[in-house]
Structures are given as C-alpha cells and as structure tokens.
Design an enzyme around this catalytic site. Structure first.
Site: not given
Ligand code: 9MR
Length: 364
Positions: A178, A219, A255, A284, A286
């Site tokens: 990011e 990513n 996402h 990732e 969804d």
């Molecule tokens: O799935 C992850 C969640 O459990 C955490 O609370 C969150 C914190 O930001 O991060 C989530 O995973 C993220 C990933 O590491 C990077 N891209 C976005 C994902 C969703 O927030």
C-alpha cells in the site's frame, strides 16, 4: 496497532459490465446446475470426492488460496476446510511488523510459524505478508523520530531477519504494501517521509539479498482496474525493472464492493503488468455488500467472483487467487465497514454460497 488508511474498494470505476448476456446466461445455468448437484449429489459420482478449488486451479497452473489468522485455528471445522479446499495460505496478521518485531531487535515468529507449519502439514504454499507497511507497526517504531540513517538500518534489519527466517518456507513476499494514494502520489508513510521514494527499491534489494529465490511483490488495493493508482504501479515497476531492482510481481488485493462497480479493466490491467515481465496475483479478494445480503446481491457477487477468476485465467502470468479468508465468519469487513459484509464465498456457518459455485464453474 493502527488501522489501515484509505477506503478499500472505493468508487474509482463506473459499473460498466463487459460480459455479454449470453455468457451470463450460460454461467447462471452452470451455477444452478452446480448448486443442484451439490444439493442432490450426482449418483454417478457418489463415491468420488469432488475436486477442490485448489484441484481445479491447479489444472490451469494456478493456486487458489485463503488468508487465515491465528485465533481462528482453534475452530476445527474451519481448519478442516482451510486445509482441504486450498493449496495456498496467507497469514492475515501473523507476519506483520507489530507481531514479528514487538520490541526493537527482538523477533518473534511464533504466529507466522504456526501458519507455516499448518500449511506444510496440508501441502500448501504460503505468501508472506507483509514486510513494509504503514499500518500495524509496533509502538517502538511509530512512537519516536528517526534519522534517515537510523530508519534505514531498522528497516533493513527487519526485512532481512524476517525474510531469512522464512527462507524456503514462503514462495512470495509482499515486500511493500500500500505505497500509493488513490491519485497515484506516494503515500506519506514514515518510510516515505524519512527515506524518500527510494525505500521501495532498497526494500526489494534487501529482501533479495536475504532470499535469492522468493518472489518479491508490491501489493495494494484499488489497483484492479486501470486508473491513476495502478498507473503509478505500472510506472514504478517499469522504472524498477530498468534499474534492475528485483521485482517479480504485483499483488492486486481486490477488496471489491458491489456498490462501487466491477473493475472491468482488470484483465487488461493484469496483461499490461505481464508485458513488463511481471507476475500478478489477486491477493486479498473479497466482495462486500451493503447488508442484508439478498439473493440478487449474492448472485451478483457470484458473477463478480467468476469474472475475476476468468480474468486471472485469461492472463498467463496471473499466478493465483487468494480470498481474504474464506468464510464470512472471519471476514474483516463487518468490523471496518458498518452495515457491510457477506463478502466471502462461504457463509458464517461454513456453507458454500453462490460465489463458491461460480468460482468452481469459472475454474472448470
Ligand atoms: O485481515 C487483517 C485484519 O485482521 C486486520 O485487523 C487489519 C488491520 O488493518 O488488516 C487486515 O488485513 C489487511 C491486509 O493486511 C492489507 N490489506 C488490507 C487488509 C484488510 O484491512
């Protein structure tokens, strides 16, 4: 621990469908047939185990994976499906900086190791996630000022210690996560502000020194379609390649949200990265919706899952698809987006949803 900034799946792309009605009708027929078969069970195949998503993806030389998280691993039915349906897993949190270096220079790989060991037992490969990210950083790192020299040393040590630890155990790393804003400018993270944009090339080089074989990725979210943010990655990738910086792939998080439209330029976008000599992956996935989940919304979601699977299969260098966990029971969405959810192919009771059957159809 800080939350991720930005708005995952924001309305950057108008909802313009690219699919023909005919294709949609065929697909719907296929999904209905699959649902019927699942409900009634085909007599002829009564004793054959139906192929898993991983089996089907493998026939195309792709993987089909899921994220998972350590606290979920006490849930045996969940764990069984995680172990059988997928051939790749990504730790949702366990390999992040806050978890792996909770105090400066003190490393803890317990959580990541648990997931790597589980993957090993199930013959699954692991994507490492993630080495450099502005979010979920430990307090010792964010709680003070650093000179560029200090921060470079801290960053290098973190990357190399973690990459070395997982050498031979993960096949890919999200090295930097990011790094860009929606308009394609650099995100003003602690790393960017202190080190300048060169931190990305440095991170990739340090990771390569620590593991000569692992695939190195950048990513991000909202880079599924062609637009300012994915353009920024395309430009950066071109520059990095020209400078012989080790970069193997771009991870498109995907996402998505029904209310913001499908990224119809996904396939073209995957292709333009392939033309730079890069792998891509949907890392990732969804597809959330505004609750309640109606039959119509679930059908549209299913179509999107199929469409993104088609897009990946259409581009040889799209190496695989990972859903951001597989069941609504453990989705991050409801906690982050009030009133939204139902984003994954299995529901909260671990029952497959129309999206699951649509992915199967697309993979056939
Ligand atoms: O799935 C992850 C969640 O459990 C955490 O609370 C969150 C914190 O930001 O991060 C989530 O995973 C993220 C990933 O590491 C990077 N891209 C976005 C994902 C969703 O927030």
């Amino acid at each position: 621990m800080t939350r991720a900034g930005g708005s995952y799946g924001s309305p950057t792309h108008p909802h313009v469908r690219s699919r023909t009605m005919r294709k949609n009708r065929l697909r719907l027929a296929g999904v209905l047939a699959a649902v019927l078969v699942a409900v009634t069970g085909p007599a002829a195949q009564a004793h054959d185990k139906p192929p898993t998503l991983a089996d089907l993806a493998e026939r195309h030389g792709r993987y089909f994976g899921s994220a998972t998280d350590n606290p979920e691993l006490v849930d045996e039915p969940y764990k069984a499906l995680l172990g059988s349906e997928f051939d790749q897993i990504t730790p949702g949190n366990g390999m992040k900086w806050y978890a792996t270096e909770p105090q400066q220079g003190v490393f803890d790989f317990t959580e990541g190791d648990e997931i790597v060991n589980l993957a090993r037992a199930n013959h699954q490969k692991v994507r490492g996630h993630t080495l450099v990210w502005h979010s979920q950083l430990p307090g010792w790192l964010t709680g003070r000022e650093w000179t560029a020299t200090e921060l470079r040393a801290v960053l290098k040590k973190h990357i190399q210690t973690e990459v070395r630890h997982y050498r031979g155990k993960v096949f890919a790393w999200d090295v930097v996560n990011e790094a860009f804003n929606e308009d394609g400018t650099y995100r003003e993270t602690i790393f960017y502000k202190t080190l300048g944009p060169g931190y990305i090339a440095d991170a990739l080089r340090w990771a390569r020194q620590a593991d000569p074989k692992v695939k190195l990725y950048l990513n991000d979210y909202n880079i599924e379609g062609i637009g300012p943010k994915s353009d920024a990655y395309h430009n950066l990738a071109k520059e990095l390649k020209a400078q012989r910086v080790p970069l193997d792939g771009i991870g498109l998080q995907a996402h998505l949200a029904l209310q913001y439209g499908y990224p119809t330029t996904l396939e073209d976008n995957l292709r333009r990265f392939a033309e730079l000599g890069l792998d891509t992956a949907l890392t990732e996935v969804d597809i959330r919706m505004i609750l309640p989940a109606t039959e119509e919304k679930l059908a549209q979601q299913a179509e999107w899952y199929a469409d993104l699977t088609d897009a990946c299969l259409a581009v040889r260098r799209c190496v695989g698809i990972t859903v951001w966990d597989y069941t609504d029971k453990y989705s991050w969405i409801p906690a982050f987006f009030e009133g939204q959810g139902a984003a994954l192919p299995w529901d909260e009771q671990l029952r497959p949803k129309p999206a699951y059957y649509a992915i199967r159809e697309a993979l056939r």
